[in-house]
Design an enzyme around this catalytic site. Structure first.
Site, mmCIF file in Angstrom:
data_model
loop_
_atom_site.group_PDB
_atom_site.id
_atom_site.type_symbol
_atom_site.label_atom_id
_atom_site.label_comp_id
_atom_site.label_asym_id
_atom_site.label_seq_id
_atom_site.Cartn_x
_atom_site.Cartn_y
_atom_site.Cartn_z
ATOM 1 N NE ARG A 1 50.183 39.019 -3.197
ATOM 2 C CZ ARG A 1 50.221 37.824 -2.545
ATOM 3 N NH1 ARG A 1 50.397 36.986 -3.358
ATOM 4 N NH2 ARG A 1 50.382 37.573 -1.285
ATOM 5 N NE ARG B 1 50.428 33.294 2.170
ATOM 6 C CZ ARG B 1 50.705 34.741 2.546
ATOM 7 N NH1 ARG B 1 51.150 34.934 3.728
ATOM 8 N NH2 ARG B 1 50.576 35.773 1.618
ATOM 9 N NE ARG C 1 50.349 45.346 0.635
ATOM 10 C CZ ARG C 1 49.828 44.470 1.208
ATOM 11 N NH1 ARG C 1 49.322 44.515 2.426
ATOM 12 N NH2 ARG C 1 50.085 43.219 0.800
ATOM 13 C CE LYS D 1 53.124 42.207 5.761
ATOM 14 N NZ LYS D 1 53.512 41.460 4.372
ATOM 15 N NE ARG E 1 46.713 35.728 0.476
ATOM 16 C CZ ARG E 1 47.234 36.634 1.106
ATOM 17 N NH1 ARG E 1 47.470 36.177 2.412
ATOM 18 N NH2 ARG E 1 47.837 37.460 0.319
#
Ligand code: AMP
Length: 191
Positions: A147, A129, A90, A15, A135
């Site tokens: 998640r 990532r 969300r 996204k 992160r």
């Protein structure tokens, strides 16, 4: 005419990558609630301290907190031509609140782009990532799993909500190169 677009999909769907490419084509700002929360954390604001542990677990920040932050953002003048929303809504309650916030300003969400990627690929992308960006919520397997499960349980029902409320819902295959995915979205939105 203003144009509001929701970029929807599970964590790791791409996204953020796609939003950065699409915002210029759309001529609207990119609003990422995840980026906004991470920015608050970095600046150690009161909000940042409030959400720190929630982000670390991969849970959703309470709706009231998230909605207030988005409402303030939607009140700024740069959003008058529209916005590309990434990571918000969300859950269905947030989707309903977004409708109210836009309606109060005489605006309306028109398009929902759903980027679809298989679970195995999402897990691999999030791990990568985590390694590349540092992160924190992309590094721990339990947080990644939480998640992904939160997406299925709480976020995915938004797609049916939008399809049932007359929005244009575009389901976009998220596999392939970023360029290929951008081209699919550009075609779907008629840009
Ligand atoms: P993201 O960068 O979109 O993956 O978001 C990172 C984290 O920020 C999420 O795992 C949540 O903890 C929090 N977050 C982002 N957007 C929302 C939202 N719309 N509602 C609740 N929490 C959110």
């Amino acid at each position: 005419m203003s144009r509001y677009v929701v970029l929807f999909g599970p964590p790791g769907a791409g996204k953020g990558t796609q939003a950065a490419r699409l915002k210029d084509a759309l001529g609207v700002p990119h609003i990422s609630t995840g980026d906004m929360f991470r920015d608050h954390k970095k600046r150690q604001t009161a909000l940042g301290q409030q959400v720190d542990a929630i982000l670390a677990r991969g849970d959703l920040v309470p709706d009231s907190v998230t909605n207030d932050m988005v409402d303030e953002r939607l009140g700024r003048p740069d959003v008058a031509p529209g916005a590309l929303l990434d990571g918000y809504p969300r859950n269905v309650a947030q989707a309903q609140e977004l409708d109210r916030m836009l309606e109060a300003r005489g605006r309306r969400l028109g398009d929902v782009v759903v980027i679809e990627v298989p679970d195995d690929e999402l897990k691999a992308r999030l791990k990568k990532r985590g390694l590349d960006s540092g992160r924190a919520d992309d590094q721990d397997d339990a947080t990644i799993q939480n998640r992904l499960e939160t997406y299925v349980a709480q976020s995915a029902p938004c797609v049916a909500f939008y399809a049932g409320s007359g929005r244009r819902v575009h389901r976009i295959p998220g596999l392939g190169t970023p360029d290929e995915v951008t081209a699919r979205i550009v075609a779907a939105l008629g840009l």
